[in-house]
Design a protein around this motif. Structure first.
Motif, mmCIF file in Angstrom:
data_model
loop_
_atom_site.group_PDB
_atom_site.id
_atom_site.type_symbol
_atom_site.label_atom_id
_atom_site.label_comp_id
_atom_site.label_asym_id
_atom_site.label_seq_id
_atom_site.Cartn_x
_atom_site.Cartn_y
_atom_site.Cartn_z
ATOM 1 N N ASP A 212 9.116 -13.426 3.868
ATOM 2 C CA ASP A 212 8.453 -12.831 2.534
ATOM 3 C C ASP A 212 7.372 -11.768 2.583
ATOM 4 O O ASP A 212 7.262 -10.874 1.754
ATOM 5 N N VAL A 213 6.317 -11.869 3.429
ATOM 6 C CA VAL A 213 5.421 -11.230 3.560
ATOM 7 C C VAL A 213 5.928 -9.907 4.019
ATOM 8 O O VAL A 213 5.296 -8.891 3.395
ATOM 9 N N ILE A 214 6.923 -9.957 4.906
ATOM 10 C CA ILE A 214 7.405 -8.458 5.543
ATOM 11 C C ILE A 214 8.085 -7.915 4.336
ATOM 12 O O ILE A 214 7.979 -6.481 4.254
ATOM 13 N N ASP A 215 9.028 -8.575 3.566
ATOM 14 C CA ASP A 215 9.561 -7.815 2.334
ATOM 15 C C ASP A 215 8.525 -7.261 1.229
ATOM 16 O O ASP A 215 8.524 -6.209 0.924
ATOM 17 N N LYS A 216 7.327 -7.962 1.052
ATOM 18 C CA LYS A 216 6.474 -7.464 0.115
ATOM 19 C C LYS A 216 5.709 -6.166 0.576
ATOM 20 O O LYS A 216 5.500 -5.160 -0.077
ATOM 21 N N CYS A 217 5.523 -6.246 2.000
ATOM 22 C CA CYS A 217 4.678 -5.184 2.456
ATOM 23 C C CYS A 217 5.528 -3.766 2.511
ATOM 24 O O CYS A 217 5.114 -2.791 2.271
ATOM 25 N N ASN A 218 6.970 -3.994 3.172
ATOM 26 C CA ASN A 218 7.744 -2.878 3.184
ATOM 27 C C ASN A 218 8.031 -2.088 1.608
ATOM 28 O O ASN A 218 8.192 -1.059 1.412
ATOM 29 N N ALA A 219 8.003 -3.015 0.716
ATOM 30 C CA ALA A 219 8.083 -2.797 -0.681
ATOM 31 C C ALA A 219 7.029 -1.873 -1.279
ATOM 32 O O ALA A 219 6.935 -0.853 -2.043
ATOM 33 N N ALA A 220 5.671 -2.473 -0.895
ATOM 34 C CA ALA A 220 4.334 -1.619 -1.365
ATOM 35 C C ALA A 220 4.527 -0.397 -0.572
ATOM 36 O O ALA A 220 3.970 0.546 -1.289
ATOM 37 N N ALA A 221 4.567 -0.341 0.919
ATOM 38 C CA ALA A 221 4.668 0.944 1.669
ATOM 39 C C ALA A 221 5.465 2.018 0.807
ATOM 40 O O ALA A 221 5.391 3.077 0.578
ATOM 41 N N LYS A 222 6.925 1.521 0.518
ATOM 42 C CA LYS A 222 7.827 2.483 0.045
ATOM 43 C C LYS A 222 7.195 3.054 -1.687
ATOM 44 O O LYS A 222 7.297 4.066 -1.875
ATOM 45 N N ARG A 223 6.512 1.870 -2.132
ATOM 46 C CA ARG A 223 5.977 2.120 -3.541
ATOM 47 C C ARG A 223 4.777 3.015 -3.539
ATOM 48 O O ARG A 223 4.684 4.244 -4.224
ATOM 49 N N TYR A 224 4.050 3.133 -2.215
ATOM 50 C CA TYR A 224 2.781 3.910 -2.177
ATOM 51 C C TYR A 224 3.348 5.367 -1.448
ATOM 52 O O TYR A 224 2.860 6.292 -1.312
ATOM 53 N N GLY A 225 4.638 5.474 -0.957
ATOM 54 C CA GLY A 225 5.118 6.749 -0.273
ATOM 55 C C GLY A 225 4.527 6.825 1.035
ATOM 56 O O GLY A 225 4.656 7.938 1.517
ATOM 57 N N TYR A 226 4.373 5.642 1.637
ATOM 58 C CA TYR A 226 3.937 5.633 3.074
ATOM 59 C C TYR A 226 5.078 5.652 4.182
ATOM 60 O O TYR A 226 5.617 4.562 4.407
ATOM 61 N N THR A 227 5.483 6.845 4.235
ATOM 62 C CA THR A 227 6.997 6.910 5.041
ATOM 63 C C THR A 227 6.884 6.562 6.467
ATOM 64 O O THR A 227 7.732 6.128 7.218
ATOM 65 N N GLY A 228 5.624 6.800 7.101
ATOM 66 C CA GLY A 228 5.397 6.446 8.615
ATOM 67 C C GLY A 228 4.932 4.957 8.850
ATOM 68 O O GLY A 228 4.683 4.462 10.031
ATOM 69 N N LEU A 229 5.088 4.160 7.587
ATOM 70 C CA LEU A 229 4.520 2.607 7.845
ATOM 71 C C LEU A 229 5.889 1.634 7.605
ATOM 72 O O LEU A 229 6.413 1.794 6.782
ATOM 73 N N LYS A 230 6.027 1.088 8.639
ATOM 74 C CA LYS A 230 7.122 0.106 8.467
ATOM 75 C C LYS A 230 6.571 -1.242 8.821
ATOM 76 O O LYS A 230 5.588 -1.745 9.497
ATOM 77 N N PHE A 231 7.399 -2.535 8.348
ATOM 78 C CA PHE A 231 6.905 -3.751 8.607
ATOM 79 C C PHE A 231 8.231 -4.632 9.138
ATOM 80 O O PHE A 231 9.337 -4.344 8.492
ATOM 81 N N GLU A 232 8.102 -5.347 10.313
ATOM 82 C CA GLU A 232 9.271 -6.074 10.595
ATOM 83 C C GLU A 232 9.091 -7.457 11.215
ATOM 84 O O GLU A 232 7.757 -7.790 11.464
ATOM 85 N N MET A 233 9.932 -8.272 11.013
ATOM 86 C CA MET A 233 9.524 -9.539 11.542
ATOM 87 C C MET A 233 9.530 -9.775 13.137
ATOM 88 O O MET A 233 10.315 -8.909 13.787
ATOM 89 N N GLY A 234 8.622 -10.484 13.794
ATOM 90 C CA GLY A 234 8.286 -10.413 15.060
ATOM 91 C C GLY A 234 7.052 -11.131 15.411
ATOM 92 O O GLY A 234 6.316 -11.098 14.658
#
Length: 385
Positions: A212-234
């Motif tokens: 759930d944390v990864i999903d929220k962070c990826n959604a935020a990065a997309k909302r901010y336009g941070y194309t070079g920032l990704k989040f993954e489970m690991g």
């Protein structure tokens, strides 16, 4: 060297409040020198690993002193003037290179007499992540109850900024891994610093175990336009990231998770490591000694001693593995006592004291019956013979 004098004349003609000399000569007792504007003159701060020495000079002498230091073997000078940021470098063959970049924000303040502090993350240019955190209002002002957090964010940015300026990274995408990123407040701050303030191309990955944390962070990065920032489970131990990594960040990774992150960074030969350890329980449970029972008799003393020994051993092991390492006081965002930050920058060549760092760590381990995870991991991977 007429060329050097001309370059310094250009730099000091822009009235820089701050100059930093790095890449010291091998025989120098100083690792970094700062030249800071103080009133009508400058103060020269010379940093060893443990101390700082001061020298006051007038404005006409400051450029001469910088020239002397560069001729003595210092190979990089960074300066922040009123209109441009400058980088003067000296090759191993003595060739000079001067680059400059027009500033989009005011030069960093150095004078202790300035009434308003110029932060790396400025007050008047809020960005979406800090608005969502509540640090900035929608109108672009720092929220009064959040001023402490705003200063803490800038403290983190200053530590990163110092290392980035000291360790010159080639002009290419910078790869950063944030192990155990959590809600990623600092991950977003770090990405903003590199892309918006330093103007660098960044590929940044945040790893965490919570979907759930990864999903929220990826959604935020997309909302901010941070194309070079990704989040993954690991997880830290089994991270599948391949290739060169320039920076590894791990903030409040619990107990031995910090050791796995540091080991991962060493094995990838990361240029820079930033770690704020948390919950150092491992060595507290192992701690035994015949000579220093006073340190194990009282619970709170034992706990704090074991925590300090944990980070001291980690720092020495990083020194042994080729990093210039510092333990810095860092006030974290939750106002907890866990406020030591490990800052490690990869050396151009091994320290002449390399064996001493390992001997000291092993002597401490032997005295208190410690078996640290980082030491075990480095031995198993062949980094410690």
């Amino acid at each position: 060297m007429e060329e050097l004098n001309n370059y310094l004349e250009t730099i000091f003609g822009d009235s820089p409040p701050k100059i930093v000399l790095s890449k010291s000569p091998k025989n120098s007792e100083y690792r970094r020198i700062c030249v800071l504007k103080k009133g009508s003159g400058y103060q020269i701060e010379k940093y060893t690993d443990k101390q700082v020495f001061h020298e006051n000079v007038d404005s006409s002498q400051a450029a001469d002193r910088c020239g002397e230091l560069l001729r003595e073997g210092w190979r990089q000078l960074n300066a922040w003037g009123q209109s441009h940021e400058y980088e003067l470098s000296v090759s191993k063959k003595g060739k000079l290179f001067l680059s400059k970049k027009k500033l989009t924000s005011p030069a960093p303040a150095a004078s202790e007499h300035n009434r308003t502090k110029n932060y790396i993350i400025p007050e008047d240019k809020p960005f979406p992540a800090l608005i969502d955190m509540g640090v900035f209002t929608k109108e672009g002002k720092v929220a009064k109850p959040m001023y402490d957090k705003f200063r803490q964010i800038n403290r983190f940015a200053e530590i990163i900024d110092d290392a980035v300026r000291e360790h010159r990274i080639p002009d290419r995408p910078i790869r950063i891994i944030d192990f155990g990123c959590g809600k990623s407040y600092l991950t977003f701050v770090l990405y903003h610093y590199f892309t918006e303030i330093r103007g660098m191309d960044v590929q940044m990955l945040g790893l965490d175990l919570k979907a759930d944390v990864i999903d929220k962070c990826n959604a935020a990065a997309k909302r901010y336009g941070y194309t070079g920032l990704k989040f993954e489970m690991g997880d830290i131990e089994n991270a599948s990231v391949t290739g060169k990594v320039n920076m590894v960040v791990t903030l409040h990774a619990c107990d031995t998770a910090t050791d796995y992150a540091l080991h991962n960074a060493v094995m990838r030969e990361a240029d820079m490591i930033f770690s704020v350890p948390c919950c150092q329980h491992e060595l507290g449970g192992q701690m035994k000694t015949d000579n220093f029972g006073i340190l194990t008799r009282y619970g709170i003393i034992k706990e704090r001693t074991a925590a300090l020994c944990t980070d001291a051993i980690r720092a020495n092991l990083l020194e042994y593995c080729g990093y210039r390492t510092q333990l810095l006081e860092f006030i974290d965002f939750e106002h907890t006592p866990k406020n030591i930050l490990i800052r490690a920058v990869r050396r151009d060549s091994p320290s002449p004291k390399r064996k001493m760092y390992l001997d000291e760590a092993e002597a401490l381990m032997k005295e208190f019956s410690f078996e640290p995870t980082l030491y075990r991991l480095l031995k198993e991977s062949g980094k410690i013979g």
